[in-house]
Design an enzyme around this catalytic site. Structure first.
Site, PDB file in Angstrom:
ATOM      1  N   HIS A 133      -6.051   2.659   2.059  1.00 14.72           N
ATOM      2  CA  HIS A 133      -5.243   3.802   2.506  1.00 14.72           C
ATOM      3  C   HIS A 133      -5.799   4.428   3.789  1.00 14.72           C
ATOM      4  CE1 HIS A 133      -3.484   3.301  -1.318  1.00 14.72           C
ATOM      5  NE2 HIS A 133      -4.243   4.109  -2.006  1.00 14.72           N
TER       6      HIS A 133
ATOM      7  N   ASP B  64       0.904  -1.149   0.000  1.00 11.57           N
ATOM      8  CA  ASP B  64       0.000   0.000   0.000  1.00 11.57           C
ATOM      9  C   ASP B  64       0.940   1.195   0.000  1.00 11.57           C
ATOM     10  OD1 ASP B  64      -1.559   2.181   0.602  1.00 11.57           O
ATOM     11  OD2 ASP B  64      -2.849   1.107   2.009  1.00 11.57           O
ATOM     12  N   HIS B  65       1.038   1.856  -1.147  1.00 12.30           N
ATOM     13  CA  HIS B  65       2.120   2.844  -1.284  1.00 12.30           C
ATOM     14  C   HIS B  65       1.984   3.998  -0.294  1.00 12.30           C
ATOM     15  CE1 HIS B  65      -0.879   4.794  -3.872  1.00 12.30           C
ATOM     16  NE2 HIS B  65      -0.263   5.914  -3.559  1.00 12.30           N
TER      17      HIS B  65
END
Lengths: 413, 520
Positions: free
Chosen positions: B270, B207-208
Site C-alpha cells: 500500500h 491492492d485495494h
C-alpha cells in the site's frame, strides 16, 4: 435524504425592477458563516462549501416551482452547486423582481454527512423579465460550468431561456414531461445552434472537434441509457453480433394510456398522433439513437402505415425501416415495452412487461440450434437522479446530436 | 444542428456500446468465479461490491457469479449467506429486494477443492452449465481469495483444465490477492509460476488501496490541473510524509500478522504504491501500461538502504499495553496467538530517497503502525518556506510551511494549509486550512474500492492493478531492510504505547533530518 438545516434570509433583495446583487452575495456569505457556527455549536462538525456548478431553473407556476425546488435539493446533494431558482409570474405585468437566499444543508449518504448548497430564489413579474438574465448572470459562480434546466415547457416559447442560455454551458430539458416535446426539442436545438459558443466553433470550422460549445441535454435521453445498455448487451449474445450489419427493421412498442381512445380511433388517426405527441418522444429518441449508431440515413418522411403507427424508411438495400407502435398498457406513457430487431439471419428482441423492472433479451438466429434468452434489469431514475447524471456529462453529447435529426423526423406532422 | 463535433471513438465491434454517460463503464457479460467463497472477504467485501455494481446497473445482466469452496453447499444456502453479508456490510443496506432477487438468480455455488487437479474438470462442466442456463458468454474472471500458498496451484489447474484459455474473442482473467510473496525471491518465484500458466495481461494483482477514490483522484489532481505539477518537484517540495495509521491491534489475525509484520502487510504494497503515485512522472497516456511504467520507474529509483544505514533510516517497534479508544488494551506480546519472543514489528518508519531528477534531495518519510492514536491514511506534501521571509516579527512566529494533504481514509479529501493574516491592524499571521471533503461536497457515497476494481478487471482495465515488475521492484527495496532487521534480532526493536503516535526511535529518525512528523 433529509434536509436538516435550512437557514433562510429574512431579508429580500428586490428594489423595484432590479435586484441588489451585492447584498445577495453578502447575505450568502453571512449564511455560510451562520451555518458553520450553528453546526459547530450542535456538534455537527464543520460546514464545507463546495461548488462545482451553477444550476439555473426558471419556472412559471407554483406547483412546478415546488417540484423543481425539491429536485434541486436532491440533486445538490450529489452535485454541489449554487442553485438559482427563478419563478416568473407571467400574468403579472408589473415591473417587480425580488429574491431570497438560503443555505440548505442536508444529511446524505450512509454516514449522514452534512452537505450544503446555497439557493437563491428569484421572483419576477412578467414586466421585469428583462431583468432576470442580467441578474442571473451576475449571480453565476465564476469559473465553474452553468446549466439552465428548463422544467417548465411554457418558458421555452419565451425569450427568457435563450437569454439565460447565453451565459450557460448547456440547457437541460425533460422532453418526456412536456406536452409538445418535439417542439420543445426543436426550440432547444435552435437555441444551441444560435448560441455564440457554437457559432464560434462553426466559424473556426473545427472539423477535428472540440469539447467546447453549448449543448442540449435531455433527461429522457439519460433515462434511456438503460435501454441503450440493454441493446448493447443483446447484441453481445451468441450469434447476435452477426446480425448487426444486416439489420433491416426495428419495431418499437411503447405504452400509451391516456390516449387510448384516440389511438384506437382509426377514423382520426392523424389527430390521434398529434394529441399523443408526448408519448412518442421516448421511442423516437431510442429510434434516433439506434439508427444513428448504425449510421443509417433517412430515406423518407414519417409515414403512418396504419392508424396509430409511425414509420421511417432509411436508405440502403433491403428496405431498412423503423416503426413505432403504441400499445395500451399500464405503464408510464411512452415507456418502451418491446423492441424487435430483424435481419435476414434472425431476430432479436427486448421485452419488458408493463410496469416490470426486469425484462428479457432474446436472440433467435437461424444457424443456431435454439433461441438464447437472458433476463435484464432496467434502471429507473427519478428526476433528481436523471438530472444529476445529466450534469455529469459533457455539455455536448455527440450521440445525442447525431440521433436528433432521426428522432425529430418522428414528430407528428 | 450542423455544429462542429468531436468525432466518435473508433468503430467498436459492438456499435451500440459506448456513450458519453460518465456513469457507464464498458463491461462484457462474464462469469465472476470466486475461489474461497466461504471466506470472510467474499462475504464482507466481494458480494457487497457485486451487489452494489448490480444495483447501479454496471454488471451486464447475463453476468453469473459463482462461489467456489471445498464444502458442499446448496445454491440457496450460499445465497442466504451472501445476502446476510450484504445486509451487514454493504454500503447500501438493507438490500433492495428486487435487486437482490435478480442478482441471486445469477448467483451459484460450486463445491470444488482448488488444490485438487481432478476437481477442475467438474468445475468446468458445472461452470459451463451455469453459463448456459444464464446465457452468460464464456468470459471468465477468476477471483482467487485463497491462501497465498495455493495461488500457483490454482492457476496451474485452471490452465490445465482449459478454464484460462481464450477463444473466439472471449477472455479469461484472474485476480490475485496479496501478499505477492514474502520477500524478493518468493515474489519472483510466484511471478514465474503465474506467468508459466497465464499471460501478464490475464493476471490482476489487487491492492485495494488503489481502488479508493482519493488514490485515483491523486492522478486527476496531479495531471488534470495545471497548477500543481510545476511545483511538484525538489525545487518546491521540502519533504513528503505518507502515513497509514490504524488504531486496531492484530484483531484475530495473529497467525498471519506475526509472520508478516507491518512492513510486509502495509508498507511493501500500500505505502509504496502511494509513494509511486505521488512521485511518478506524467504517463504518456492514461492506460494500464503507461501508468505502471512510470510507477515502476519510481520504485526502481528508490535508493537502496544499506545494512549499515538501516538503524539510521528505519525504525521498527512493537506496541506495548495502554489505552486505545478509551479501552485498556494489551501489548503486542500479550495478544492471543502471538509468541512471547516475537520480534515482528507492529510499527515501521522508513526514510526514503527517490534518486531521480525530480526528487533529488527530497526525503520521503513512510510510517505505518497498529494501535496508534488515530486511524488515518494520508499523504502530506510539505513545501519549502518562501525564499525570503518578509514577516519576521514575534507576531509572525506562527508562519508554518504550506502542506498539501491527500486524505485517503477516513473522510477522503484534500486539504491545503497556508498562511493568512489575522484581521486587525497588526500583521499577525496564522496558518489556516482549506478542506475539500468528498463526503461533504458530494452527498453520494463513493463506491467501495472493490467495486471499482472488480469492474475494472471485468472491463480488462489493469491500470489500478499491480504489475509483476512493480511487485519485484517494491520487494527489491524492502527485502534488504527486512533481512537486516532479522539479523539484528531485538537489538533495534523499540516499543511504543498503545494510543500514541509511535516510538521515540521514529521521532529521532525524522528529527535527524531537521523535520518532525505531522500531527495527523
Amino acid at each position: 435524504m433529509s434536509v436538516d438545516t435550512e437557514i433562510p434570509a429574512n431579508a429580500r433583495f428586490g428594489s423595484g425592477a432590479t435586484l441588489e446583487i451585492t447584498q445577495i452575495e453578502r447575505e450568502l456569505q453571512r449564511l455560510w458563516k451562520d451555518a458553520a457556527e450553528n453546526s459547530t455549536k450542535s456538534g455537527g462538525g464543520p460546514v464545507v462549501r463546495a461548488c462545482s456548478m451553477s444550476l439555473v431553473a426558471p419556472c412559471s407556476n407554483d406547483l412546478q416551482f415546488e417540484h423543481v425546488a425539491t429536485v434541486v435539493e436532491q440533486t445538490a446533494l450529489r452535485q454541489p452547486c449554487r442553485a438559482i431558482l427563478v419563478k416568473i409570474d407571467l400574468d403579472n405585468k408589473k415591473e417587480e423582481i425580488d429574491a431570497t437566499v438560503s443555505t440548505v444543508c442536508a444529511l446524505g449518504g450512509p454516514d449522514q454527512k452534512r452537505v450544503c448548497h446555497e439557493q437563491i430564489q428569484i421572483f419576477a413579474a412578467a414586466g421585469s423579465v428583462k431583468s432576470i438574465a442580467p441578474s442571473v448572470l451576475a449571480l453565476l459562480v465564476p469559473d465553474v460550468p452553468a446549466y439552465v434546466w428548463a422544467p417548465c415547457e411554457k418558458l421555452l416559447a419565451t425569450p427568457i431561456l435563450p437569454e439565460l442560455s447565453l451565459s450557460a454551458d448547456a440547457i437541460l430539458l425533460d422532453s418526456h414531461r412536456y406536452s409538445e416535446p418535439f417542439r420543445a426539442l426543436e426550440r432547444a436545438n435552435a437555441i444551441a445552434s444560435a448560441h455564440p459558443a457554437n457559432r464560434a466553433l462553426e466559424n473556426l470550422n473545427n472539423a477535428a472537434g472540440s469539447s467546447g460549445g453549448f449543448g442540449v441535454l435531455d433527461l429522457e435521453w439519460v433515462r434511456l441509457q438503460t435501454y441503450f445498455d440493454a441493446t448493447a448487451t443483446l447484441f453481445e449474445q451468441q450469434g447476435a453480433r452477426a446480425m448487426i450489419h444486416d439489420l433491416r427493421t426495428l419495431r418499437i412498442e411503447f405504452a400509451a394510456r391516456e390516449v387510448t381512445a384516440a389511438i384506437n380511433n382509426t377514423a382520426d388517426a392523424k389527430n390521434a398522433a398529434r394529441t399523443t405527441s408526448r408519448d412518442w418522444i421516448t421511442p423516437a429518441l431510442y429510434a434516433g439513437w439506434f439508427a444513428s449508431r448504425l449510421g443509417w440515413t433517412l430515406g423518407g418522411e414519417r409515414a403512418m402505415t396504419s392508424p396509430g403507427l409511425a414509420e421511417l424508411q432509411f436508405e440502403g438495400a433491403g428496405g431498412r425501416r423503423v416503426t413505432l407502435v403504441p400499445r395500451i398498457a399500464n405503464d408510464r406513457a411512452g415507456a418502451i415495452l418491446n423492441i424487435e430487431f430483424s435481419s435476414s439471419v434472425g431476430r432479436a428482441r427486448i421485452a419488458r412487461a408493463p410496469g416490470a423492472e426486469t425484462g428479457d433479451l432474446s436472440v433467435e438466429v437461424s444457424r443456431l440450434s435454439g433461441p438464447a434468452n437472458i433476463s435484464y434489469r432496467f434502471q429507473t431514475l427519478d428526476d433528481a437522479e436523471a438530472l444529476s447524471r445529466a450534469l455529469t456529462r459533457a455539455p455536448r453529447d455527440i450521440y445525442y446530436e447525431r440521433a436528433m435529426p432521426i428522432s425529430m423526423a418522428f414528430a407528428p406532422k | 444542428m450542423t455544429l462542429a463535433l468531436r468525432d466518435a471513438p473508433a468503430a467498436e465491434a459492438n456499435p451500440f456500446r459506448g456513450s458519453q454517460d460518465g456513469n457507464s463503464h464498458k463491461v462484457d457479460a462474464c462469469s465472476i468465479v470466486i475461489f474461497g467463497a466461504s471466506g470472510d472477504l467474499t462475504k464482507r467485501k466481494l458480494l457487497p461490491a457485486l451487489y452494489n455494481l448490480s444495483l447501479d446497473g454496471f454488471l451486464p445482466s447475463p453476468t453469473s457469479i459463482v462461489g467456489v469452496a471445498r464444502k458442499p453447499l446448496p445454491d440457496d444456502d450460499f445465497r442466504a449467506q451472501m445476502k446476510e453479508g450484504i445486509q451487514q456490510f454493504s454500503r447500501r443496506r438493507p438490500a433492495n429486494e428486487a435487486a437482490w432477487n435478480e442478482l441471486a438468480s445469477r448467483l451459484h455455488y460450486i463445491s470444488a477443492d482448488f488444490s485438487d487437479a481432478g476437481s477442475y474438470e467438474k468445475l468446468r462442466a458445472d461452470l459451463e452449465s451455469v453459463e448456459k442456463r444464464n446465457g452468460t458468454p464464456p468470459n471468465r474472471l477468476f477471483y482467487l481469495a485463497i491462501p497465498p500458498e495455493f495461488i500457483a496451484v490454482a492457476i496451474s489447474n485452471l490452465t490445465k483444465s482449459g478454464l484460462l484459455a481464450r477463444s473466439n474473442g472471449n477472455w479469461s482473467r484472474v485476480i490475485v490477492e496479496k501478499p505477492f510473496g514474502i520477500d524478493l525471491e518468493s515474489a519472483r518465484q510466484l511471478n514465474r509460476q503465474l506467468q508459466q500458466y497465464a499471460t501478464e495481461k490475464q493476471i490482476y494483482r489487487i491492492d485495494h488501496y488503489l481502488g479508493k477514490e482519493t488514490v485515483q483522484n491523486l492522478l486527476v489532481f496531479r495531471f488534470a490541473n495545471g497548477i500543481f505539477e510545476p511545483i511538484w518537484n525538489q525545487k518546491y517540495v521540502d519533504h513528503v510524509q505518507i502515513t497509514v495509521a490504524e488504531t486496531v491491534g492484530v484483531e484475530g489475525r495473529a497467525g498471519y500478522f506475526d509472520k508478516a509484520g507491518v512492513t510486509r502487510d502495509i508498507i511493501q504494497n500500500h505505502v509504496l504504491q502511494l509513494l509511486s503515485l505521488v512521485a511518478m512522472e506524467p504517463p504518456v497516456a492514461f492506460d494500464a501500461d503507461a501508468v505502471r511504467d512510470e510507477k515502476v520507474k519510481v520504485l526502481r529509483s528508490l535508493r537502496p538502504i544499506r545494512e549499515s544505514e538501516v538503524q539510521i533510516l528505519t525504525s521498527r517497534a512493537q506496541y506495548a499495553g495502554g489505552a486505545s479508544g478509551g479501552k485498556t488494551v494489551p501489548g503486542y506480546l500479550q495478544e492471543p496467538g502471538i509468541p512471547p519472543e516475537s520480534t515482528t514489528e507492529t510499527y515501521a518508519a522508513i526514510h526514503c530517497a527517490v534518486d531521480n531528477w525530480r526528487w533529488s534531495g527530497v526525503p520521503f518519510f513512510l510510517r505505518s503502525g497498529k494501535r496508534l492514536a488515530r486511524r488515518a491514511t494520508e499523504i502530506a506534501i510539505q513545501f519549502k518556506a518562501p525564499p525570503h521571509l518578509l514577516f519576521r516579527g514575534p507576531a509572525q512566529a506562527r508562519m508554518e510551511p504550506n502542506v498539501l494533504t491527500l486524505r485517503i481514509q477516513p473522510d477522503e479529501g484534500i486539504s491545503i494549509k497556508f498562511t493568512s493574516k489575522v484581521p486587525g491592524p497588526a500583521p499577525v499571521l496564522q496558518p489556516v486550512r482549506m478542506d475539500f471533503l468528498y463526503g461533504t461536497s458530494f452527498g453520494v457515497e463513493p463506491p467501495e474500492a472493490y467495486e471499482r476494481l472488480l469492474l475494472d478487471a471485468a472491463a480488462g482495465d489493469s491500470t489500478l492493478f499491480t504489475r509483476a515488475d512493480e511487485v519485484e521492484a517494491a520487494w527489491s527495496f524492502i527485502t534488504p531492510i527486512l533481512d537486516t532487521w532479522k539479523s539484528l534480532g531485538i537489538a533495534d526493536l523499540d516499543t511504543y504505547g498503545s494510543g500514541t503516535w509511535g516510538p521515540r526511535s521514529a521521532d529521532d529518525l525524522i528529527a535527524r533530518s531537521g523535520r518532525a512528523w505531522r500531527r495527523v
